[in-house]
Design a protein around this motif. Sequence first.
Motif, PDB file in Angstrom:
ATOM      1  N   MET A 122     -95.661 -64.344 -90.055  1.00  0.00           N
ATOM      2  CA  MET A 122     -95.664 -63.804 -91.418  1.00  0.00           C
ATOM      3  C   MET A 122     -95.392 -64.916 -92.429  1.00  0.00           C
ATOM      4  O   MET A 122     -94.624 -65.826 -92.147  1.00  0.00           O
ATOM      5  CB  MET A 122     -94.565 -62.726 -91.520  1.00  0.00           C
ATOM      6  N   ASN A 123     -96.029 -64.821 -93.585  1.00  0.00           N
ATOM      7  CA  ASN A 123     -95.854 -65.795 -94.659  1.00  0.00           C
ATOM      8  C   ASN A 123     -94.418 -65.820 -95.191  1.00  0.00           C
ATOM      9  O   ASN A 123     -93.881 -64.774 -95.524  1.00  0.00           O
ATOM     10  CB  ASN A 123     -96.720 -65.361 -95.838  1.00  0.00           C
ATOM     11  N   THR A 124     -93.834 -67.010 -95.298  1.00  0.00           N
ATOM     12  CA  THR A 124     -92.493 -67.094 -95.885  1.00  0.00           C
ATOM     13  C   THR A 124     -92.605 -67.234 -97.392  1.00  0.00           C
ATOM     14  O   THR A 124     -93.446 -67.977 -97.909  1.00  0.00           O
ATOM     15  CB  THR A 124     -91.734 -68.317 -95.327  1.00  0.00           C
ATOM     16  N   LEU A 125     -91.754 -66.507 -98.087  1.00  0.00           N
ATOM     17  CA  LEU A 125     -91.726 -66.556 -99.538  1.00  0.00           C
ATOM     18  C   LEU A 125     -90.257 -66.579 -99.952  1.00  0.00           C
ATOM     19  O   LEU A 125     -89.482 -65.701 -99.555  1.00  0.00           O
ATOM     20  CB  LEU A 125     -92.423 -65.309-100.083  1.00  0.00           C
ATOM     21  N   VAL A 126     -89.878 -67.592-100.737  1.00  0.00           N
ATOM     22  CA  VAL A 126     -88.476 -67.696-101.151  1.00  0.00           C
ATOM     23  C   VAL A 126     -88.276 -66.969-102.474  1.00  0.00           C
ATOM     24  O   VAL A 126     -89.068 -67.131-103.401  1.00  0.00           O
ATOM     25  CB  VAL A 126     -88.059 -69.177-101.316  1.00  0.00           C
ATOM     26  N   PHE A 127     -87.239 -66.161-102.552  1.00  0.00           N
ATOM     27  CA  PHE A 127     -86.822 -65.593-103.833  1.00  0.00           C
ATOM     28  C   PHE A 127     -85.624 -66.427-104.271  1.00  0.00           C
ATOM     29  O   PHE A 127     -84.565 -66.384-103.640  1.00  0.00           O
ATOM     30  CB  PHE A 127     -86.455 -64.115-103.662  1.00  0.00           C
ATOM     31  N   ALA A 128     -85.799 -67.223-105.323  1.00  0.00           N
ATOM     32  CA  ALA A 128     -84.764 -68.187-105.745  1.00  0.00           C
ATOM     33  C   ALA A 128     -83.604 -67.462-106.410  1.00  0.00           C
ATOM     34  O   ALA A 128     -83.399 -67.525-107.627  1.00  0.00           O
ATOM     35  CB  ALA A 128     -85.360 -69.224-106.686  1.00  0.00           C
TER      36      ALA A 128
END
Length: 207
Positions: free
Chosen positions: A1-7
């Motif tokens: 699954m694609n990693t996406l950071v929520f800052a």
Amino acid sequence: MNTLVFASNNAHKLEEIHAILADKFEIKSLKEIGCNVDIPETGATFRENAMQKAHYVKEHFGLNCFADDSGLQVEALGGQPGVYSARYAAMHGHRDEPTKDEANMDVLLEKLAAFPSDDIGWKASFRTCIALLYEGEAHYFDGIVEGHIIPEKRGTGGFGYDPIFVPEGYTQTFAELGNDIKNNISHRARAVAQLAAFLRNVSINEK
Ligand code: IMP
């Protein structure tokens, strides 16, 4: 699954994003990627501040990332407190007592007392900007809720300026309306809905 950071490390915001996107993306907080710095927010607009945080993560960790910045804009004050919403009282020499939120509301009401109001109060809006850096491209999602600042605090829910903000179409403050209603109509909910729609589309096209 694609990693996406929520800052962000705000537990409430992370939970909200997880609920919406966890089936399509592996959402990680700053802490989870080992980023323990308080990323500076020195921009003059919500957009600049949100992008500053997203850029920091891209530069230092090389990951797709999004970040948000929000605040209250009062028409009579030319859009203030705006990006200074969180530190409004401190900027006017007040200490954060009894709490930071109380002090911010007290300073705002003190200032507004000098301005004429309509029959509800003073026109204002809450705004959120989400900045997303995805595969090297920048995207922005804005959420706005219009309403009024009223002269007295009402209600115990929410946070920040909620006890003195009445959204348009309602007679109760955000603090009186409760989370279910607030989370449906808030600036943040509106920006997050746009982000989610964009990302769902991206994940379909990548399949
Ligand atoms: P943030 O960028 O989401 O951390 O918001 C910055 C500041 O704006 C907060 O510390 C609050 O003072 C104010 N604010 C943002 N969103 C809300 C809200 O939904 N209700 C009340 N105050 C808010």
